[in-house]
Scaffold this motif. Structure first.
Motif, PDB file in Angstrom:
ATOM      1  N   MET A  71       4.498  45.218 -36.126  1.00 35.86           N
ATOM      2  CA  MET A  71       5.404  46.350 -36.323  1.00 35.86           C
ATOM      3  C   MET A  71       6.182  46.514 -35.028  1.00 35.86           C
ATOM      4  O   MET A  71       5.623  46.334 -33.936  1.00 35.86           O
ATOM      5  CB  MET A  71       4.648  47.631 -36.653  1.00 35.86           C
ATOM      6  CG  MET A  71       3.695  47.501 -37.824  1.00 35.86           C
ATOM      7  SD  MET A  71       2.801  49.027 -38.195  1.00 35.86           S
ATOM      8  CE  MET A  71       4.017  49.885 -39.207  1.00 35.86           C
ATOM      9  N   GLY A  72       7.444  46.859 -35.140  1.00 36.49           N
ATOM     10  CA  GLY A  72       8.234  46.936 -33.915  1.00 36.49           C
ATOM     11  C   GLY A  72       9.420  47.862 -34.022  1.00 36.49           C
ATOM     12  O   GLY A  72       9.733  48.390 -35.099  1.00 36.49           O
ATOM     13  N   TRP A  73      10.048  48.055 -32.889  1.00 31.81           N
ATOM     14  CA  TRP A  73      11.266  48.848 -32.780  1.00 31.81           C
ATOM     15  C   TRP A  73      12.350  48.002 -32.120  1.00 31.81           C
ATOM     16  O   TRP A  73      12.099  47.352 -31.099  1.00 31.81           O
ATOM     17  CB  TRP A  73      11.032  50.107 -31.960  1.00 31.81           C
ATOM     18  CG  TRP A  73      10.171  51.113 -32.649  1.00 31.81           C
ATOM     19  CD1 TRP A  73       8.830  51.257 -32.541  1.00 31.81           C
ATOM     20  CD2 TRP A  73      10.612  52.111 -33.569  1.00 31.81           C
ATOM     21  NE1 TRP A  73       8.397  52.285 -33.329  1.00 31.81           N
ATOM     22  CE2 TRP A  73       9.470  52.836 -33.980  1.00 31.81           C
ATOM     23  CE3 TRP A  73      11.858  52.485 -34.093  1.00 31.81           C
ATOM     24  CZ2 TRP A  73       9.543  53.899 -34.877  1.00 31.81           C
ATOM     25  CZ3 TRP A  73      11.926  53.539 -34.983  1.00 31.81           C
ATOM     26  CH2 TRP A  73      10.780  54.232 -35.368  1.00 31.81           C
ATOM     27  N   TYR A  74      13.526  48.037 -32.703  1.00 32.85           N
ATOM     28  CA  TYR A  74      14.713  47.413 -32.152  1.00 32.85           C
ATOM     29  C   TYR A  74      15.731  48.512 -31.877  1.00 32.85           C
ATOM     30  O   TYR A  74      15.609  49.617 -32.389  1.00 32.85           O
ATOM     31  CB  TYR A  74      15.323  46.412 -33.144  1.00 32.85           C
ATOM     32  CG  TYR A  74      14.534  45.144 -33.349  1.00 32.85           C
ATOM     33  CD1 TYR A  74      13.308  45.155 -34.003  1.00 32.85           C
ATOM     34  CD2 TYR A  74      15.020  43.920 -32.897  1.00 32.85           C
ATOM     35  CE1 TYR A  74      12.590  43.985 -34.192  1.00 32.85           C
ATOM     36  CE2 TYR A  74      14.313  42.735 -33.094  1.00 32.85           C
ATOM     37  CZ  TYR A  74      13.101  42.789 -33.744  1.00 32.85           C
ATOM     38  OH  TYR A  74      12.394  41.617 -33.942  1.00 32.85           O
ATOM     39  N   ARG A  75      16.733  48.178 -31.093  1.00 28.11           N
ATOM     40  CA  ARG A  75      17.825  49.120 -30.885  1.00 28.11           C
ATOM     41  C   ARG A  75      19.145  48.368 -30.768  1.00 28.11           C
ATOM     42  O   ARG A  75      19.173  47.204 -30.372  1.00 28.11           O
ATOM     43  CB  ARG A  75      17.607  49.989 -29.651  1.00 28.11           C
ATOM     44  CG  ARG A  75      17.641  49.254 -28.318  1.00 28.11           C
ATOM     45  CD  ARG A  75      17.267  50.201 -27.190  1.00 28.11           C
ATOM     46  NE  ARG A  75      17.266  49.522 -25.895  1.00 28.11           N
ATOM     47  CZ  ARG A  75      16.844  50.083 -24.759  1.00 28.11           C
ATOM     48  NH1 ARG A  75      16.390  51.350 -24.764  1.00 28.11           N
ATOM     49  NH2 ARG A  75      16.872  49.409 -23.631  1.00 28.11           N
ATOM     50  N   GLN A  76      20.201  49.074 -31.122  1.00 29.07           N
ATOM     51  CA  GLN A  76      21.535  48.495 -31.021  1.00 29.07           C
ATOM     52  C   GLN A  76      22.490  49.540 -30.493  1.00 29.07           C
ATOM     53  O   GLN A  76      22.716  50.574 -31.126  1.00 29.07           O
ATOM     54  CB  GLN A  76      22.021  47.982 -32.368  1.00 29.07           C
ATOM     55  CG  GLN A  76      23.324  47.211 -32.282  1.00 29.07           C
ATOM     56  CD  GLN A  76      23.622  46.440 -33.556  1.00 29.07           C
ATOM     57  OE1 GLN A  76      23.065  46.714 -34.628  1.00 29.07           O
ATOM     58  NE2 GLN A  76      24.477  45.446 -33.460  1.00 29.07           N
ATOM     59  N   ALA A  77      23.027  49.266 -29.312  1.00 22.77           N
ATOM     60  CA  ALA A  77      24.018  50.148 -28.700  1.00 22.77           C
ATOM     61  C   ALA A  77      25.414  49.705 -29.142  1.00 22.77           C
ATOM     62  O   ALA A  77      25.606  48.542 -29.524  1.00 22.77           O
ATOM     63  CB  ALA A  77      23.891  50.104 -27.184  1.00 22.77           C
ATOM     64  N   PRO A  78      26.384  50.577 -29.085  1.00 18.42           N
ATOM     65  CA  PRO A  78      27.754  50.219 -29.494  1.00 18.42           C
ATOM     66  C   PRO A  78      28.270  49.000 -28.732  1.00 18.42           C
ATOM     67  O   PRO A  78      28.179  48.942 -27.507  1.00 18.42           O
ATOM     68  CB  PRO A  78      28.565  51.464 -29.145  1.00 18.42           C
ATOM     69  CG  PRO A  78      27.587  52.581 -29.212  1.00 18.42           C
ATOM     70  CD  PRO A  78      26.291  52.001 -28.716  1.00 18.42           C
ATOM     71  N   GLY A  79      28.767  48.022 -29.460  1.00 21.43           N
ATOM     72  CA  GLY A  79      29.326  46.832 -28.845  1.00 21.43           C
ATOM     73  C   GLY A  79      28.307  45.833 -28.347  1.00 21.43           C
ATOM     74  O   GLY A  79      28.681  44.828 -27.726  1.00 21.43           O
ATOM     75  N   LYS A  80      27.030  46.081 -28.609  1.00 21.91           N
ATOM     76  CA  LYS A  80      25.988  45.178 -28.145  1.00 21.91           C
ATOM     77  C   LYS A  80      25.178  44.647 -29.306  1.00 21.91           C
ATOM     78  O   LYS A  80      25.176  45.219 -30.397  1.00 21.91           O
ATOM     79  CB  LYS A  80      25.074  45.889 -27.141  1.00 21.91           C
ATOM     80  CG  LYS A  80      25.770  46.306 -25.858  1.00 21.91           C
ATOM     81  CD  LYS A  80      24.770  46.835 -24.850  1.00 21.91           C
ATOM     82  CE  LYS A  80      25.439  47.179 -23.525  1.00 21.91           C
ATOM     83  NZ  LYS A  80      24.446  47.680 -22.527  1.00 21.91           N
ATOM     84  N   GLN A  81      24.467  43.558 -29.040  1.00 18.85           N
ATOM     85  CA  GLN A  81      23.600  42.991 -30.061  1.00 18.85           C
ATOM     86  C   GLN A  81      22.324  43.800 -30.183  1.00 18.85           C
ATOM     87  O   GLN A  81      21.886  44.472 -29.249  1.00 18.85           O
ATOM     88  CB  GLN A  81      23.268  41.537 -29.706  1.00 18.85           C
ATOM     89  CG  GLN A  81      24.442  40.582 -29.825  1.00 18.85           C
ATOM     90  CD  GLN A  81      24.025  39.132 -29.647  1.00 18.85           C
ATOM     91  OE1 GLN A  81      23.045  38.842 -28.963  1.00 18.85           O
ATOM     92  NE2 GLN A  81      24.750  38.226 -30.270  1.00 18.85           N
TER      93      GLN A  81
END
Length: 120
Positions: free
Chosen positions: A33-43
């Motif tokens: 189980m995990g958490w990802y994140r995506q900022a504007p303009g980034k992968q």
């Protein structure tokens, strides 16, 4: 299988938030189980992951500030985020590797994303 994430919001730098994500539906077993994140303009990037037995790993930028945990009985994964920084601002997505039955392979399932905004 559905994943419902919650706990995002707006917080000042140095503050804390706790994200939760619960998997529901026809689930036979869940591995990582995990958490990802995506900022504007980034992968999209992997933030933290936890194995079924509790082994964890984190991306370098959050080590010492974020803690991932899980409750296997509730099919829930948590992300405690402390000492938040403006660069932590992103949409956070939960992810599980799960199997619906013994006869199928594990596959990825994703939550809908929850916005975390850290003001300076």
């Amino acid at each position: 299988v559905q994943l419902q994430a919650s706990g995002g919001g707006l917080v000042q730098a140095g503050g804390s938030l706790r994200l939760s994500c619960t998997a529901s539906g026809n689930i036979f077993s869940i591995n990582d189980m995990g958490w990802y994140r995506q900022a504007p303009g980034k992968q999209r990037e992997l933030v933290a992951v936890i194995g079924r037995g509790g082994l964890t790993d984190y991306t370098d930028s959050v080590k010492g500030r974020f803690t991932i945990s899980r409750d296997n009985a509730k099919n829930t994964v948590y992300l405690q985020m402390n000492s938040l920084k403006p660069e932590d601002t992103a949409v956070y997505y939960c992810n599980i590797q799960g199997r619906r039955t013994m006869l199928v392979s594990s596959r990825d399932y994703w939550g809908q994303g929850t916005q975390v905004t850290v003001s300076s």
